[in-house]
Design a protein around this motif. Structure first.
Motif, mmCIF file in Angstrom:
data_model
loop_
_atom_site.group_PDB
_atom_site.id
_atom_site.type_symbol
_atom_site.label_atom_id
_atom_site.label_comp_id
_atom_site.label_asym_id
_atom_site.label_seq_id
_atom_site.Cartn_x
_atom_site.Cartn_y
_atom_site.Cartn_z
ATOM 1 N N GLY A 1 58.918 30.920 5.419
ATOM 2 C CA GLY A 1 59.540 30.770 6.418
ATOM 3 C C GLY A 1 60.744 29.737 6.861
ATOM 4 N N PRO A 2 60.156 28.743 7.407
ATOM 5 C CA PRO A 2 60.912 27.318 6.997
ATOM 6 C C PRO A 2 60.808 26.504 6.257
ATOM 7 C CG PRO A 2 59.505 27.444 9.120
ATOM 8 C CD PRO A 2 59.260 28.192 8.866
ATOM 9 N N LYS A 3 59.095 26.639 5.968
ATOM 10 C CA LYS A 3 58.369 25.871 4.566
ATOM 11 C C LYS A 3 59.105 25.984 3.712
ATOM 12 C CE LYS A 3 54.196 25.998 7.432
ATOM 13 N NZ LYS A 3 53.051 26.999 7.209
ATOM 14 N N TRP B 1 58.101 18.650 -0.209
ATOM 15 C CA TRP B 1 56.636 19.212 0.500
ATOM 16 C C TRP B 1 57.684 19.340 1.613
ATOM 17 C CZ3 TRP B 1 54.955 16.645 -4.065
ATOM 18 C CH2 TRP B 1 54.746 16.973 -4.791
ATOM 19 N N ASP B 2 57.849 20.693 3.088
ATOM 20 C CA ASP B 2 58.666 20.553 2.969
ATOM 21 C C ASP B 2 57.474 21.859 4.558
ATOM 22 O OD1 ASP B 2 59.866 21.264 6.161
ATOM 23 O OD2 ASP B 2 61.451 20.987 4.861
ATOM 24 N N ASP B 3 56.686 21.313 5.098
ATOM 25 C CA ASP B 3 55.518 21.825 5.951
ATOM 26 C C ASP B 3 56.619 22.809 7.261
ATOM 27 O OD1 ASP B 3 55.308 20.414 8.380
ATOM 28 O OD2 ASP B 3 53.623 19.771 6.948
ATOM 29 N N GLY B 4 57.450 22.412 7.283
ATOM 30 C CA GLY B 4 57.809 23.026 9.138
ATOM 31 C C GLY B 4 58.229 21.714 9.911
ATOM 32 N N VAL B 5 57.521 20.612 9.431
ATOM 33 C CA VAL B 5 57.460 19.624 10.402
ATOM 34 C C VAL B 5 58.069 18.378 9.615
ATOM 35 C CG1 VAL B 5 55.855 18.553 12.043
ATOM 36 C CG2 VAL B 5 55.871 20.834 11.902
ATOM 37 N N THR B 6 57.047 18.637 8.672
ATOM 38 C CA THR B 6 57.588 17.008 7.807
ATOM 39 C C THR B 6 58.240 17.282 6.447
ATOM 40 O OG1 THR B 6 55.683 16.003 9.229
ATOM 41 C CG2 THR B 6 56.832 14.268 7.639
ATOM 42 N N ILE C 1 59.781 9.777 4.080
ATOM 43 C CA ILE C 1 59.422 11.054 4.353
ATOM 44 C C ILE C 1 60.371 11.066 6.118
ATOM 45 C CG2 ILE C 1 57.976 11.495 6.211
ATOM 46 C CD1 ILE C 1 56.261 9.266 4.978
ATOM 47 N N TYR C 2 60.931 12.740 6.196
ATOM 48 C CA TYR C 2 61.717 13.047 7.211
ATOM 49 C C TYR C 2 61.167 13.963 7.557
ATOM 50 C CZ TYR C 2 65.700 10.358 3.659
ATOM 51 O OH TYR C 2 66.210 9.841 3.058
ATOM 52 N N ARG C 3 61.921 14.492 9.326
ATOM 53 C CA ARG C 3 61.496 14.952 9.779
ATOM 54 C C ARG C 3 61.993 16.084 9.291
ATOM 55 N NH1 ARG C 3 64.156 11.945 13.325
ATOM 56 N NH2 ARG C 3 65.933 12.969 13.222
ATOM 57 N N HIS C 4 61.374 18.246 9.103
ATOM 58 C CA HIS C 4 61.877 18.984 8.631
ATOM 59 C C HIS C 4 63.083 19.229 9.000
ATOM 60 C CE1 HIS C 4 62.082 23.037 7.934
ATOM 61 N NE2 HIS C 4 62.391 23.372 8.916
ATOM 62 N N VAL D 1 51.956 21.857 1.415
ATOM 63 C CA VAL D 1 50.847 19.841 2.603
ATOM 64 C C VAL D 1 50.463 18.969 1.645
ATOM 65 C CG1 VAL D 1 48.478 19.219 3.342
ATOM 66 C CG2 VAL D 1 49.479 21.986 3.651
ATOM 67 N N PHE D 2 51.566 17.993 1.181
ATOM 68 C CA PHE D 2 51.724 16.792 0.688
ATOM 69 C C PHE D 2 50.423 16.210 0.029
ATOM 70 C CE2 PHE D 2 52.430 12.744 -0.005
ATOM 71 C CZ PHE D 2 53.341 12.234 -0.765
ATOM 72 N N PRO D 3 50.027 15.792 -0.782
ATOM 73 C CA PRO D 3 49.156 15.875 -1.733
ATOM 74 C C PRO D 3 49.459 13.729 -1.818
ATOM 75 C CG PRO D 3 50.268 16.788 -2.765
ATOM 76 C CD PRO D 3 51.039 17.296 -1.963
ATOM 77 N N LYS D 4 48.787 13.920 -0.977
ATOM 78 C CA LYS D 4 49.132 12.157 -1.048
ATOM 79 C C LYS D 4 47.969 10.874 -1.330
ATOM 80 C CE LYS D 4 49.505 8.184 2.786
ATOM 81 N NZ LYS D 4 49.415 7.968 4.210
#
Length: 212
Positions: A70-72, A83-88, A101-104, A192-195
């Motif tokens: 999808g958007p990810k 990594w882009d989870d559709g939100v961040t 770090i950005y908005r999607h 999911v970003f592995p911080k």
């Protein structure tokens, strides 16, 4: 620049496929059905993954892996990761050891990518059969001095898996080879970003910045 161009084309493929229209009426109808099937398989809710490689002799060489759902999106190269989870969206530069770090939906996360956002109506779409493959073409109706003029994808007829993508610009033409394509069963955890893996990196948060 060339790295971002190649990655841009892999990322904006949904825009080139989702509303495709051919120039010949019958070909257009068949192309629309074909494009929609490819789109749903590559960019649908079940997701997909692939390995890409390109070698422009004397100019540029790279390879990496990219996942869609999808958007990810998530991609990995030797230096750059995202990594882009559709939100961040988290954009990693391993050489500089920083994470932006950005908005999607923020185009500033890749200004070069934003230059390659086209309206599907800017293209003529068509396809043809060539042995065991479909050759799917998106050609710009009116091109400028710079930018993409034509994209041609080679797709396996048996399973619709993409095999390669030829990109034509004003000054050169190159082919992105695609392998290890997998459709479906892409877990959300991949995006999911592995911080914890980047504890010693510098983080810059752009999420509150205004769009340019």
């Amino acid at each position: 620049m060339l790295r971002k161009l190649i990655l841009s084309m892999l990322i904006i493929m949904p825009a080139l496929c989702s509303e495709a229209k051919g120039t010949d009426e019958q070909n257009a109808k068949e192309a629309r059905v074909l494009f929609n099937k490819i789109y749903d398989m590559v960019f649908g809710d079940k997701g997909s993954s692939l390995t890409y490689s390109v070698n422009i002799i004397g100019l540029y060489k790279t390879s990496g892996d990219i996942k869609y759902k999808g958007p990810k999106q998530q991609y990995t190269e030797s230096r750059y990761l995202s990594w882009d989870d559709g939100v961040t969206a988290y954009m990693v530069d391993k050489k500089k050891k920083n994470v932006d770090i950005y908005r999607h939906d923020d185009e500033n996360k890749d200004e070069y990518l934003a230059k390659f956002k086209y309206n599907v109506n800017d293209f003529n779409f068509s396809y043809k059969t060539e042995g065991d493959f479909y050759i799917v073409r998106a050609k710009v109706k009116k091109h400028g001095m710079f930018g993409i003029r034509e994209v041609e994808a080679k797709v396996n007829k048996a399973n619709l898996h993409p095999m390669s993508m030829a990109i034509k610009l004003a000054i050169f033409k190159t082919t992105v080879n695609i392998s290890n394509f997998k459709a479906g069963s892409i877990a959300d955890a991949n995006f999911v970003f592995p911080k914890d893996k980047f504890k010693d990196y510098a983080f810059v948060d752009h999420r509150k910045e205004k769009k340019k």
